[in-house]
Write a protein that holds these residues in place. Structure first.
Motif, PDB file in Angstrom:
ATOM      1  N   TRP A  30     -11.767  -8.845  -2.122  1.00 32.08           N
ATOM      2  CA  TRP A  30     -11.020  -7.787  -3.205  1.00 32.08           C
ATOM      3  C   TRP A  30     -11.253  -6.484  -2.125  1.00 32.08           C
ATOM      4  CZ3 TRP A  30     -13.314  -7.795  -8.844  1.00 32.08           C
ATOM      5  CH2 TRP A  30     -12.990  -8.932  -9.204  1.00 32.08           C
ATOM      6  N   ASP A  31     -12.260  -6.094  -1.627  1.00 30.52           N
ATOM      7  CA  ASP A  31     -12.374  -4.892  -0.851  1.00 30.52           C
ATOM      8  C   ASP A  31     -11.266  -4.920   0.247  1.00 30.52           C
ATOM      9  OD1 ASP A  31     -14.660  -4.375  -2.113  1.00 30.52           O
ATOM     10  OD2 ASP A  31     -16.055  -4.536  -0.657  1.00 30.52           O
ATOM     11  N   LEU A  32     -11.255  -5.994   0.879  1.00 29.85           N
ATOM     12  CA  LEU A  32     -10.240  -6.066   1.888  1.00 29.85           C
ATOM     13  C   LEU A  32      -8.812  -5.899   1.310  1.00 29.85           C
ATOM     14  CD1 LEU A  32     -10.571  -9.104   4.191  1.00 29.85           C
ATOM     15  CD2 LEU A  32     -10.442  -6.677   4.836  1.00 29.85           C
ATOM     16  N   THR A  33      -8.451  -6.231   0.222  1.00 32.65           N
ATOM     17  CA  THR A  33      -6.827  -6.113  -0.461  1.00 32.65           C
ATOM     18  C   THR A  33      -6.873  -4.551  -0.651  1.00 32.65           C
ATOM     19  OG1 THR A  33      -7.386  -6.599  -2.713  1.00 32.65           O
ATOM     20  CG2 THR A  33      -6.700  -8.296  -1.503  1.00 32.65           C
ATOM     21  N   LEU A  34      -7.743  -3.848  -0.966  1.00 32.82           N
ATOM     22  CA  LEU A  34      -7.670  -2.556  -1.127  1.00 32.82           C
ATOM     23  C   LEU A  34      -7.443  -1.957   0.348  1.00 32.82           C
ATOM     24  CD1 LEU A  34      -7.438   0.247  -2.977  1.00 32.82           C
ATOM     25  CD2 LEU A  34      -9.942   0.276  -2.587  1.00 32.82           C
ATOM     26  N   ALA A  35      -8.132  -2.090   1.198  1.00 35.26           N
ATOM     27  CA  ALA A  35      -7.577  -1.709   2.395  1.00 35.26           C
ATOM     28  C   ALA A  35      -6.330  -1.909   2.814  1.00 35.26           C
ATOM     29  CB  ALA A  35      -8.817  -2.348   3.704  1.00 35.26           C
ATOM     30  N   PHE A  36      -5.761  -3.100   2.607  1.00 35.61           N
ATOM     31  CA  PHE A  36      -4.302  -3.598   2.883  1.00 35.61           C
ATOM     32  C   PHE A  36      -3.419  -2.646   2.199  1.00 35.61           C
ATOM     33  CE2 PHE A  36      -6.068  -8.153   3.304  1.00 35.61           C
ATOM     34  CZ  PHE A  36      -6.418  -7.850   4.531  1.00 35.61           C
ATOM     35  N   LYS A  37      -3.648  -2.275   0.835  1.00 33.78           N
ATOM     36  CA  LYS A  37      -2.874  -1.284   0.040  1.00 33.78           C
ATOM     37  C   LYS A  37      -2.929   0.121   0.803  1.00 33.78           C
ATOM     38  CE  LYS A  37      -4.284  -3.711  -4.334  1.00 33.78           C
ATOM     39  NZ  LYS A  37      -4.630  -3.127  -5.450  1.00 33.78           N
ATOM     40  N   LEU A  38      -3.788   0.494   1.212  1.00 31.32           N
ATOM     41  CA  LEU A  38      -3.943   1.711   1.845  1.00 31.32           C
ATOM     42  C   LEU A  38      -3.348   1.707   3.090  1.00 31.32           C
ATOM     43  CD1 LEU A  38      -7.599   2.411   1.388  1.00 31.32           C
ATOM     44  CD2 LEU A  38      -5.808   3.665   0.319  1.00 31.32           C
ATOM     45  N   ILE A  39      -3.284   0.781   4.016  1.00 28.40           N
ATOM     46  CA  ILE A  39      -2.407   0.779   5.347  1.00 28.40           C
ATOM     47  C   ILE A  39      -1.211   0.308   4.912  1.00 28.40           C
ATOM     48  CG2 ILE A  39      -2.071  -0.835   7.548  1.00 28.40           C
ATOM     49  CD1 ILE A  39      -5.089  -1.661   7.019  1.00 28.40           C
ATOM     50  N   ASN A  40      -0.761  -0.238   3.937  1.00 28.16           N
ATOM     51  CA  ASN A  40       0.757  -0.194   3.267  1.00 28.16           C
ATOM     52  C   ASN A  40       1.386   0.931   3.250  1.00 28.16           C
ATOM     53  OD1 ASN A  40       2.995  -2.077   2.589  1.00 28.16           O
ATOM     54  ND2 ASN A  40       2.356  -1.142   0.433  1.00 28.16           N
ATOM     55  N   ALA A  41       0.416   1.801   2.333  1.00 24.46           N
ATOM     56  CA  ALA A  41       0.983   3.019   1.986  1.00 24.46           C
ATOM     57  C   ALA A  41       1.244   4.058   3.230  1.00 24.46           C
ATOM     58  CB  ALA A  41       0.116   3.872   1.267  1.00 24.46           C
ATOM     59  N   GLU A  42       0.303   3.753   4.314  1.00 19.88           N
ATOM     60  CA  GLU A  42       0.479   4.583   5.444  1.00 19.88           C
ATOM     61  C   GLU A  42       1.615   4.238   6.229  1.00 19.88           C
ATOM     62  OE1 GLU A  42      -1.365   7.093   4.818  1.00 19.88           O
ATOM     63  OE2 GLU A  42      -0.858   8.136   6.651  1.00 19.88           O
ATOM     64  N   VAL A  43       1.781   2.770   6.449  1.00 22.41           N
ATOM     65  CA  VAL A  43       2.791   2.212   7.203  1.00 22.41           C
ATOM     66  C   VAL A  43       4.352   2.533   6.604  1.00 22.41           C
ATOM     67  CG1 VAL A  43       4.051  -0.200   7.753  1.00 22.41           C
ATOM     68  CG2 VAL A  43       1.548   0.211   8.090  1.00 22.41           C
ATOM     69  N   ASN A  44       4.378   2.585   5.396  1.00 25.05           N
ATOM     70  CA  ASN A  44       5.567   2.878   4.678  1.00 25.05           C
ATOM     71  C   ASN A  44       5.916   4.241   4.873  1.00 25.05           C
ATOM     72  OD1 ASN A  44       6.187   0.520   3.902  1.00 25.05           O
ATOM     73  ND2 ASN A  44       5.320   0.616   1.824  1.00 25.05           N
ATOM     74  N   LYS A  45       4.871   5.175   5.101  1.00 26.90           N
ATOM     75  CA  LYS A  45       5.435   6.746   5.177  1.00 26.90           C
ATOM     76  C   LYS A  45       5.252   7.157   6.444  1.00 26.90           C
ATOM     77  CE  LYS A  45       1.108   9.009   3.706  1.00 26.90           C
ATOM     78  NZ  LYS A  45       0.170   8.925   2.674  1.00 26.90           N
ATOM     79  N   ALA A  46       5.036   6.222   7.380  1.00 26.24           N
ATOM     80  CA  ALA A  46       4.783   6.768   8.944  1.00 26.24           C
ATOM     81  C   ALA A  46       5.931   7.455   9.440  1.00 26.24           C
ATOM     82  CB  ALA A  46       4.438   5.592   9.494  1.00 26.24           C
ATOM     83  N   GLY A  47       7.334   7.039   9.279  1.00 22.38           N
ATOM     84  CA  GLY A  47       8.291   8.053   9.690  1.00 22.38           C
ATOM     85  C   GLY A  47       8.255   9.295   9.094  1.00 22.38           C
ATOM     86  N   LEU A  48       7.991   9.340   7.620  1.00 19.83           N
ATOM     87  CA  LEU A  48       7.979  10.687   7.248  1.00 19.83           C
ATOM     88  C   LEU A  48       6.932  11.582   7.703  1.00 19.83           C
ATOM     89  CD1 LEU A  48       8.447   9.457   3.409  1.00 19.83           C
ATOM     90  CD2 LEU A  48       9.986  10.475   4.871  1.00 19.83           C
ATOM     91  N   VAL A  49       5.817  11.378   7.946  1.00 19.21           N
ATOM     92  CA  VAL A  49       4.780  12.234   8.468  1.00 19.21           C
ATOM     93  C   VAL A  49       4.732  11.981   9.880  1.00 19.21           C
ATOM     94  CG1 VAL A  49       3.348  12.154   5.853  1.00 19.21           C
ATOM     95  CG2 VAL A  49       2.941  10.438   7.944  1.00 19.21           C
TER      96      VAL A  49
END
Ligand code: AHM
Ligand code: MG
Length: 335
Positions: A30-49
């Motif tokens: 469960w803890d790991l899946t939260l880390a994956f969601k955080l990484i996903n959010a960052e990967v998705n906005k990487a170009g923007l920021v």
């Protein structure tokens, strides 16, 4: 209509089939899946920021470390260091094992991971992903974990999986019995069961290998790849993304073979391998095996290899059983 099942619900159901389970592994995942969601959010906005680009550092295998690699590495560590489930961690991005800080309890599992596989391609928007592997510790509970806990074979895995951050983000996970795929619904931030009980086709029609290395392969590997392109074998399609997570994910779903053979470029006698046993070849091979496929070095199953160092590498042939059998026949000189 089929039921909607979140990854949490799925893990709880799986846990119920193990009456002696303490819930530790479920909580860790469960803890790991939260880390994956955080990484996903960052990967998705990487170009923007403007997070793209190198961090100016090199990892333990000598690759350039990108900023997102660092973000993924730090996120997993910060999520997993204090849960009380792990005795230590090991990452492709860190030279030594990662201890659990003294102030936190030490648990009974070990986590090995590649925080962002395929990241050298990220500027081109190619799919990248996180690979993870969980072993039970071998040293006494309650103490600090050591390399002995990390250096275990694929056979000893209790869970492994990967997340592919792409047009849709997917978590593929096994706790041993079967392989299930969960797609992240970004509107609610949940991984939902989308690919229950994935089974790899017995044979596929796609081969995947970096043919740029062809002149550095052994003769038998060259002959296999020539054969797979010939009318006798074909028609096979060649597909190579250069991101293991994406190439193996496609192989798992469609069948076929993914190869990263030994190359005799710098060492003309022993050759060299690229993929890391603990963080890449081991867990990805284990997942494919659980789905009915095969993962071999050519000489032995990848899952039988016991690493002697944290960053050991090995050659791999992973995929549909019939395709890997063809490869092995060439590898052994039988064809
Ligand atoms: P990375 O962990 O630094 O991204 O490197 C591993 C990647 C794999 O994802 C991929 O299969 C392989 O390197 C590609 O190597 P090559 O460019 O030699 O074909
Ligand atoms: Mg990698």
């Amino acid at each position: 209509m089929s039921a909607i099942v979140s990854v949490q619900r799925h893990l709880l159901e799986t846990q119920r089939h193990h009456p002696t389970a303490t819930g530790d592994l479920t909580a860790l995942l469960w803890d790991l899946t939260l880390a994956f969601k955080l990484i996903n959010a960052e990967v998705n906005k990487a170009g923007l920021v403007n997070l793209y680009g190198l961090d100016g550092d090199r990892n333990a295998s000598g690759d350039d470390v990108t900023k997102l690699d660092r973000f993924a590495q730090d996120t997993i560590f910060r999520m997993m260091d204090h849960g009380g489930h792990l005795c230590c961690m090991a990452s492709e991005e860190e030279r030594e094992i990662i201890p659990i800080p003294a102030k936190y309890a030490k648990g009974k599992y070990v986590l090995s991971y590649d925080p962002l596989d395929g990241s050298s391609n990220i500027d081109a928007n190619v799919s990248v992903g996180t690979i993870f592997a969980i072993h039970r510790r071998r040293t006494p509970e309650g103490t600090d974990g050591t390399e002995e806990d990390v250096l275990q074979s694929g056979r000893a895995l209790v869970a492994a999986g990967y997340v592919i951050y792409g047009s849709s983000t997917m978590l593929v996970l096994s706790t041993g019995q079967r392989v299930d795929g969960f797609t992240l619904d970004p509107s609610v931030g949940e991984f939902l069961l989308s690919h229950p009980d994935i089974r790899i086709p017995k044979r596929g029609k796609i081969y995947s290998v970096n043919e740029g290395n062809q002149s550095f392969w052994r003769e038998n590997t060259r002959r296999y790849v020539d054969w797979i392109k010939s009318p006798e074998a074909g028609p096979y399609k060649g597909r190579y993304i250069g991101s293991m997570i994406a190439d193996v994910h496609r192989t798992l779903l469609y069948g076929g073979i993914f190869l990263y053979p030994r190359t005799f470029r710098h060492d003309p006698v022993k050759g060299e391998c690229k993929l890391r046993l603990l963080y890449e070849a081991g867990p990805m091979g284990w997942i494919v095996e659980r789905a009915g496929g095969v993962a071999t070095t050519g000489d032995e199953p990848v899952a039988d290899l016991v690493p002697t160092h944290l960053h050991d590498t090995c050659p791999v042939a992973i995929g549909s059983p019939d395709d890997v059998a063809d490869y092995l026949a060439f590898y052994r000189g039988e064809r």
